[in-house]
Design a protein around this motif. Structure first.
Motif: not given
Length: 371
Positions: A292-297
């Motif tokens: 999820i964090a990578q998608w937001c980045q």
């Protein structure tokens, strides 16, 4: 006294059970039934010296707590009573009471995690029954007056009302050690004399309470979590300074053939679901948080929705609302620690009002959707 303490310690050791995990709430231990055994002393106020009127008492009680705050019991106690005319006399008596129990510790703090100590207020009413009045009859006959007109043969029944409190120390989920202090108001004729005032009695009882019939909760062991090392992106090489080309005479460019426009690639969708064991709210596993964090980045202009749920098959609406909210908030906090800004998140809690899955246990979950 030391011998009594040793007996109580041995009973506690034999009947004690280990406490459950800290995630368990007080309400998980209710409702339940109980039986109690007590011993102590009492004294009835009269014109004689107070310490001369202290007598032993034993008691047996049966009851039920309907929830963490309210219960009731049938309490029967008795042994010996003392009073005085010209000198002290004793007789036997038995008191049966129906009492209302209010657990003030849980009323004041209903969300405490465990119940090692309970402070309980009690109030009730009942009947006194007395017999064996030989010592009273001896003193009464010795007086140069008519026998006491309020002596009811060889037996005597009067009304009793009670107000008191308990201080209970829970040795385990099944066993408690408690001190009870009561004040009792009895009919004027309780001690076979009439002075046109009620008789008052105080007592202190120490005893053990055994609890049974609690709801059984299954504890599911969490599988071991394999740590995941987050891979950091390789740093981009710094661009080399541009070298100005030598000025050449302008050459008329030849017309370039038209090239096809590249196809538009749609954004990568995001939907991740965290499942939980009963009464747990910590997000797991770590790889989903990283994804999820990578998608937001990758999509800094987009936002995410974090929705918490609880299963309808266990607990109640109030407790389930708390679990669903805690689960959603902990996922949001974990994502913040990974660099996702809070203003990019919408955190919602549906409790057990919405069940996204047909299987009951799967509804203990948090669903994260990219928007």
């Amino acid at each position: 006294m030391k011998r009594i303490q040793n007996i109580l310690a041995a009973v506690a050791l034999l009947m004690g059970v280990a406490t459950t995990a800290g995630a368990q709430t007080v309400e998980d231990n209710y409702p339940y039934n109980f039986v109690g055994l007590q011993g102590g002393a009492q004294a009835t106020f009269t014109n004689q010296k107070f310490t001369d009127l202290i007598t032993p008492q034993v008691a047996l009680s049966f009851g039920r707590y309907f929830n963490s705050k309210v219960g009731t019991r049938l309490h029967v106690q008795g042994w010996q009573i003392k009073s005085a005319i010209t000198d002290t006399y004793k007789f036997n008596a038995l008191t049966g009471d129906v009492d209302l129990l209010l657990n003030m510790t849980n009323i004041i703090d209903p969300n405490r995690a465990r119940n090692k100590f309970d402070w309980v207020l009690l109030a009730g009413f009942g009947v006194n029954y007395g017999w064996d009045f030989d010592e009273f009859n001896t003193q009464n006959d010795a007086l140069a007056i008519n026998p006491n007109p309020y002596l009811c043969g060889s037996k005597h029944s009067t009304f009793n009302s009670r107000l008191g409190m308990q201080f209970n120390f829970n040795l385990s989920d099944q066993l408690a050690l408690g001190l009870e202090v009561d004040g009792n108001m009895k009919n004027d004729e309780f001690n076979l004399k009439r002075n046109y005032n009620p008789d008052f009695q105080v007592q202190a009882l120490l005893g053990l309470t055994y609890k049974f019939g609690q709801k059984k909760s299954t504890v599911v062991k969490r599988p071991p979590v394999t740590p995941v090392v987050e891979q950091k992106p390789e740093p981009k090489p710094e661009p080399k300074p541009a070298v100005k080309p030598a000025v050449k005479p302008a050459v008329k460019p030849e017309p370039k053939p038209e090239t096809a426009k590249p196809a538009v690639v749609p954004d990568e969708p995001l939907k991740e679901t965290f499942f939980y064991d009963i009464r747990l709210s910590d997000p797991d596993p770590e790889p989903r948080l990283n994804k999820i964090a990578q998608w937001c980045q990758k999509y800094p202009q987009k936002k995410i929705s974090i929705r918490g749920y609880a299963d309808r098959g266990t607990g109640n609406a109030k407790i389930n609302e708390g679990y669903a909210k805690a689960r959603a908030e902990k996922v949001a906090k974990a994502l913040q620690e990974k660099g996702v800004a809070r203003n990019r998140m919408t955190v919602e809690s549906f409790g057990d009002t919405v069940q996204p899955f047909a299987e009951n246990d799967k509804n203990r979950c948090v669903i994260v959707v990219g928007e």
